[in-house]
Design a protein around this motif. Structure first.
Motif, PDB file in Angstrom:
ATOM      1  N   ASP A  50       0.812  -1.215   0.000  1.00 50.11           N
ATOM      2  CA  ASP A  50       0.000   0.000   0.000  1.00 50.11           C
ATOM      3  C   ASP A  50       0.844   1.264   0.000  1.00 50.11           C
ATOM      4  N   ASP A  51       2.162   1.130   0.200  1.00 47.16           N
ATOM      5  CA  ASP A  51       3.021   2.314   0.118  1.00 47.16           C
ATOM      6  C   ASP A  51       3.356   2.688  -1.328  1.00 47.16           C
ATOM      7  N   GLN A  52       2.674   2.019  -2.287  1.00 39.24           N
ATOM      8  CA  GLN A  52       2.807   2.306  -3.727  1.00 39.24           C
ATOM      9  C   GLN A  52       4.154   1.868  -4.309  1.00 39.24           C
ATOM     10  N   TYR A  53       4.847   0.933  -3.626  1.00 35.82           N
ATOM     11  CA  TYR A  53       6.146   0.455  -4.112  1.00 35.82           C
ATOM     12  C   TYR A  53       6.072  -1.027  -4.414  1.00 35.82           C
ATOM     13  N   TRP A  54       6.840  -1.425  -5.445  1.00 38.09           N
ATOM     14  CA  TRP A  54       7.162  -2.816  -5.707  1.00 38.09           C
ATOM     15  C   TRP A  54       8.573  -3.072  -5.206  1.00 38.09           C
ATOM     16  N   ALA A  55       8.780  -4.212  -4.558  1.00 32.00           N
ATOM     17  CA  ALA A  55      10.104  -4.524  -4.017  1.00 32.00           C
ATOM     18  C   ALA A  55      10.574  -5.873  -4.559  1.00 32.00           C
ATOM     19  N   PHE A  56      11.887  -5.929  -4.846  1.00 34.51           N
ATOM     20  CA  PHE A  56      12.535  -7.150  -5.360  1.00 34.51           C
ATOM     21  C   PHE A  56      13.561  -7.565  -4.320  1.00 34.51           C
ATOM     22  N   SER A  57      13.367  -8.745  -3.681  1.00 39.70           N
ATOM     23  CA  SER A  57      14.198  -9.138  -2.541  1.00 39.70           C
ATOM     24  C   SER A  57      14.858 -10.482  -2.787  1.00 39.70           C
ATOM     25  N   ASP A  58      16.010 -10.657  -2.140  1.00 37.19           N
ATOM     26  CA  ASP A  58      16.761 -11.920  -2.196  1.00 37.19           C
ATOM     27  C   ASP A  58      16.280 -12.801  -1.043  1.00 37.19           C
ATOM     28  N   ILE A  59      15.772 -14.005  -1.345  1.00 34.65           N
ATOM     29  CA  ILE A  59      15.215 -14.844  -0.283  1.00 34.65           C
ATOM     30  C   ILE A  59      16.296 -15.485   0.573  1.00 34.65           C
ATOM     31  N   GLN A  60      17.536 -15.571   0.074  1.00 31.66           N
ATOM     32  CA  GLN A  60      18.601 -16.197   0.854  1.00 31.66           C
ATOM     33  C   GLN A  60      19.098 -15.267   1.956  1.00 31.66           C
TER      34      GLN A  60
ATOM     35  N   LYS B 168      13.628  -1.204  -5.143  1.00 27.72           N
ATOM     36  CA  LYS B 168      12.235  -0.812  -4.936  1.00 27.72           C
ATOM     37  C   LYS B 168      11.839   0.119  -6.071  1.00 27.72           C
ATOM     38  N   VAL B 169      10.646  -0.097  -6.617  1.00 31.46           N
ATOM     39  CA  VAL B 169      10.194   0.666  -7.774  1.00 31.46           C
ATOM     40  C   VAL B 169       8.804   1.192  -7.483  1.00 31.46           C
ATOM     41  N   THR B 170       8.554   2.441  -7.946  1.00 30.38           N
ATOM     42  CA  THR B 170       7.229   3.024  -7.824  1.00 30.38           C
ATOM     43  C   THR B 170       6.847   3.686  -9.130  1.00 30.38           C
ATOM     44  N   ASP B 171       5.573   3.930  -9.307  1.00 30.79           N
ATOM     45  CA  ASP B 171       5.077   4.599 -10.500  1.00 30.79           C
ATOM     46  C   ASP B 171       5.118   6.096 -10.254  1.00 30.79           C
ATOM     47  N   GLU B 172       6.008   6.784 -10.939  1.00 29.51           N
ATOM     48  CA  GLU B 172       6.166   8.225 -10.721  1.00 29.51           C
ATOM     49  C   GLU B 172       4.913   8.996 -11.101  1.00 29.51           C
ATOM     50  N   SER B 173       4.136   8.465 -12.038  1.00 37.61           N
ATOM     51  CA  SER B 173       2.941   9.191 -12.478  1.00 37.61           C
ATOM     52  C   SER B 173       1.838   9.181 -11.444  1.00 37.61           C
ATOM     53  N   SER B 174       1.965   8.291 -10.437  1.00 38.49           N
ATOM     54  CA  SER B 174       0.930   8.249  -9.402  1.00 38.49           C
ATOM     55  C   SER B 174       1.094   9.333  -8.377  1.00 38.49           C
ATOM     56  N   GLY B 175       2.176  10.070  -8.439  1.00 42.83           N
ATOM     57  CA  GLY B 175       2.395  11.185  -7.511  1.00 42.83           C
ATOM     58  C   GLY B 175       3.086  10.801  -6.248  1.00 42.83           C
ATOM     59  N   CYS B 176       3.628   9.597  -6.140  1.00 44.07           N
ATOM     60  CA  CYS B 176       4.309   9.164  -4.926  1.00 44.07           C
ATOM     61  C   CYS B 176       5.728   9.715  -4.897  1.00 44.07           C
TER      62      CYS B 176
END
Length: 336
Positions: free
Chosen positions: A311-321, A328-336
């Motif tokens: 809900d913080d408007q971010y996508w996160a890519f994490s290493d499970i090990q 972390k990526v967000t959509d700049e057009s959403s105003g975040c």
């Protein structure tokens, strides 16, 4: 001191004065004398009832008769007083005993009522828990029925009627003629709703299965996340809970199986992603990639990386090990 009446020579109860002779009389006696003679009994002068003058005095104390002044009479009077006191004391004791018995009976009834109320409350609680346990079971079966990609054809379990394909909400389901893992689970268990019920996997005090996933390598294993903050690994074939994973501080809204390792992943509104070891029933990594509720999880095809949304408007890519957030990526057009 009281004045004796002139006629009776006793202390009058209702004294009055005759203005003719200035003597005190008992009104009852002087009225009777005047009615018979019409004169004053002392000087025989004419006297009428209207001439009598009442004397206002306090209530007179009548003297005891002479017979009550002897020693035997005094002893008898004292004995009578003692008997009256003892009788009154006995009556009070009887009333006290009766009151105690009534109080004891009332307390016994109150205790019995409290026990009955407690038993009924316990039965009501047990009935509510049993009813709440049935709700997750019904939700699990309904979820299996609605979220599969069901093709036309048959399977070993029996005939399946031809029906249009329904798009699943599960991110890993294939969109083609092949039967998906969930579709296979439902198709081969076509009579699941009528012949098999999964026991309640989560606490009945906070009922609800909020997330579900099937193990790609063993479709008998079911992974669920519930409103009771727990993650459950359930084996359908043995009808046993393989692991109960506790650690989230809020409800579990997303769960994912690892395709090749004994690892499962869970996400929660507590803003954490947890990586669990099923054999050890323990948390091996806590990924804190977001600042708000984690809303979704997806495992990379290599099985080494985890993609999460929040809900913080971010996508996160994490290493499970390592549990380290790679990007972390967000959509700049959403105003975040």
């Amino acid at each position: 001191p009281s004045l004796p009446a002139a006629v009776s020579n006793e202390v009058p109860e209702h004294p009055c004065v005759s203005p003719v002779s200035n003597h005190v009389y008992e009104r009852r006696l002087i009225e009777k004398y005047i009615a018979e003679n019409g004169t004053d009994p002392v000087n025989n002068q004419p006297l009428s009832e209207e001439q009598l003058i009442d004397i206002k005095v306090a209530h007179p104390i009548r003297p005891k008769p002479p017979s009550a002044t002897s020693i035997p009479a005094i002893l008898k009077a004292l004995q009578d007083e003692w008997d009256a006191v003892m009788l009154h004391s006995f009556t009070l004791r009887q009333q006290l005993q009766t009151t105690r018995q009534e109080l004891s009976h009332a307390l016994y009834q109150h205790d019995a009522a409290c026990r009955v109320i407690a038993r009924l409350t316990k039965e009501v609680t047990a009935a509510r828990e049993a009813l709440a346990t049935l709700k997750p079971q019904a939700g699990l079966i309904l979820l299996l029925g609605l979220s599969v990609l069901q093709p036309a054809g048959t399977c070993a379990g029996g005939d399946v009627a031809q029906a249009p394909a329904v798009r699943t909400k599960h991110p890993e389901l294939p969109q083609g003629p092949l039967i998906s893992l969930w579709g296979h689970f439902l198709a081969c268990g076509i009579n699941l709703a009528s012949s098999y019920l999964v026991q309640g996997l989560h606490s009945a005090s906070i009922p609800g299965i909020l997330a579900l996933d099937l193990c790609p390598s063993d479709t008998n294993k079911i992974l669920t996340g519930g409103a009771d903050k727990n993650v459950i690994v359930f084996d359908k074939s043995s009808e046993q809970i393989l692991a109960t994973l506790k650690g989230h501080s809020k409800k579990v809204t997303s769960v994912v199986f690892h395709p090749s390792q004994d690892l499962v992943f869970s996400a929660s509104p507590d803003a954490t992603i947890r990586i669990w070891s099923v054999p050890n029933a323990s948390c091996v990594q806590v990924v804190r990639a977001h600042e708000a509720s984690v809303t979704g999880l997806s495992l990379h095809a290599t099985g080494d990386y985890l993609l999460s949304s929040s809900d913080d408007q971010y996508w996160a890519f994490s290493d499970i090990q390592t549990g380290r957030v790679l990007t972390k990526v967000t959509d700049e057009s959403s105003g975040c």
